[in-house]
Enzyme design. Structure first.
Site, PDB file in Angstrom:
ATOM      1  N   ARG A   1      -8.225 -12.166  12.696  1.00  0.00           N
ATOM      2  CA  ARG A   1      -9.079 -11.036  13.048  1.00  0.00           C
ATOM      3  C   ARG A   1     -10.484 -11.250  12.479  1.00  0.00           C
ATOM      4  NH1 ARG A   1     -11.314  -7.046  15.861  1.00  0.00           N
ATOM      5  NH2 ARG A   1     -11.447  -5.044  14.793  1.00  0.00           N
TER       6      ARG A   1
ATOM      7  N   GLN B   1     -14.526  -9.933   0.738  1.00  0.00           N
ATOM      8  CA  GLN B   1     -13.920  -9.795  -0.578  1.00  0.00           C
ATOM      9  C   GLN B   1     -12.996  -8.578  -0.678  1.00  0.00           C
ATOM     10  OE1 GLN B   1     -16.510  -9.005  -4.034  1.00  0.00           O
ATOM     11  NE2 GLN B   1     -15.494 -10.728  -5.055  1.00  0.00           N
TER      12      GLN B   1
ATOM     13  N   GLU C   1      22.955   0.505  -7.752  1.00  0.00           N
ATOM     14  CA  GLU C   1      22.036   0.860  -6.679  1.00  0.00           C
ATOM     15  C   GLU C   1      20.588   0.591  -7.087  1.00  0.00           C
ATOM     16  OE1 GLU C   1      21.113   4.682  -3.775  1.00  0.00           O
ATOM     17  OE2 GLU C   1      21.901   5.039  -5.782  1.00  0.00           O
TER      18      GLU C   1
END
Length: 390
Positions: A274, A285, A248
């Site tokens: 955007r 930055q 798992e």
């Protein structure tokens, strides 16, 4: 150590990604908002995944698997994670592969495999791994559920909590005490058909994240189990659980690493489109550095996941390697999911936004399969031996 992604892996991965995009995202926003089981809808999705072969990945053909090696299986699951925007479905598929099917293949008798594998692999039946109890939590083997010998069989009593697939499972791998006097070495594993008298479900729980995987309680009241019910010998439950946990922790996050790449791709595209202060936010930055951090996390997790698959394939892994893999990827997934929301701002904060859903889902990753605290404890236990050897 060869971690190369071959052309065949790329081909199979691309096909699996297209399947996931086309078939596993149907009605996702509504399912996430509802947060409870719609049995017919879930069976349809599960059946589609099974029919495509996602439950046969990494299993040998003698047991009904597709015969792929673990490196190939891991890449396919990674690409499913890129295409499937439903992290709950990803978790359900991987949990079934590594904590139900794999233990049945490794520890089951021929009769058990003949009875259950065809039904599970085809999607006719759904399996669940039933370990957790309200009082045990991280101390997984401190169980109250008990199986008492009665003639050739057993009588099972107790309750399991927060079990993925509990509301719809047909078969549960249940861990119960058979000899409480010897602690964890008195725990055994049982294959329990949920149609048996005395097995009840509920309540179903509504969660912060991973809302699309049905989750709840399984209760057992004087459930009579046949002599064929134990998986492995009596008292082997702790060993089976330990082995299952390695599978798992090293394998279940393969799809989540793919989801990290999907997140990053979406954030890069959004940041280029955007604009604020007269230019795309990708040119600022603070945003570009955040995206760079997401790229670094993805690349390190991808390498770590492939190394984990190689270790499982070659038998060179151990509990510490599994804990390191699980800890790093789950924490990185949560950090990148938060960065995705920050990058998308208000649009990422809306409830039905993909970024918001990914963030809620990522919180679960630092809890299930052993919390991050437990993983650190395991890693620390191995440090003296590791330091002496290296």
């Amino acid at each position: 150590m060869d971690l190369t992604i071959t052309d065949d892996m790329e081909r199979r991965g691309a096909a699996a990604r297209r399947f996931a995009e086309d078939h596993l995202n149907t009605g996702l926003a509504a399912r996430d908002r509802r947060g409870t089981l719609d049995a017919a809808e879930w069976r349809t999705l599960w059946g589609a995944a099974a029919e495509y072969g996602l439950l046969r990945l990494g299993l040998d053909t003698a047991h009904g698997g597709d015969g792929t090696d673990l490196m190939t299986a891991t890449h396919v699951v990674h690409e499913v994670g890129r295409g499937c925007r439903d992290t709950g479905m990803l978790l359900a598929l991987n949990a079934t592969l590594w904590t139900v099917l794999r233990p049945l293949v490794e520890f089951g008798t021929e009769a058990q495999q003949a009875r259950y594998l065809p039904r599970l692999l085809s999607g006719e039946w759904i399996g669940a791994d039933a370990v957790t109890e309200l009082a045990s939590g991280s101390d997984a083997m401190a169980l109250q559920t008990e199986a008492v010998r009665d003639g050739d069989g057993y009588v099972l009593n107790g309750q399991k909590a927060f079990i993925g697939m509990a509301p719809c499972c047909d078969l549960a791998l249940v861990f119960a005490r058979t000899n409480p006097a010897v602690g964890a070495w008195g725990v055994s594993a049982f294959l329990v058909e949920t149609s048996l008298p005395g097995v009840t479900r509920g309540p179903e729980v509504e969660k912060l994240g991973l809302r699309t995987i049905p989750t709840g309680f399984l209760s057992f009241t004087d459930v009579r189990l046949p002599a064929s019910a134990p998986l492995g010998p009596e008292g082997a439950g702790a060993s089976i659980f330990a082995r299952s946990s390695e599978w798992e922790r090293q394998m279940v996050f393969a799809g989540h690493v793919g989801a990290m790449k999907r997140q990053l791709e979406a954030c890069v595209a959004f940041s280029q489109q955007r604009s604020v202060f007269g230019r795309p936010i990708a040119g600022h930055q603070s945003v570009s550095n955040r995206l760079a951090d997401m790229r670094v996390r993805y690349e390190t997790c991808h390498l770590m996941q492939r190394r984990a698959a190689w270790q499982m394939q070659t038998g060179t892994g151990d509990a510490a390697a599994a804990a390191i893999t699980k800890l790093h990827i789950s924490e990185a997934l949560l950090a990148s999911s938060l960065d995705a929301v920050r990058t998308m701002g208000g649009q990422g904060f809306l409830w039905e936004a993909e970024a918001a859903r990914d963030l809620r889902d990522a919180v679960g990753g630092v809890l299930y399969g052993g919390t991050s605290d437990i993983q650190r404890n395991i890693i620390a236990q191995f440090l003296p031996g590791w330091a002496a050897k290296n």
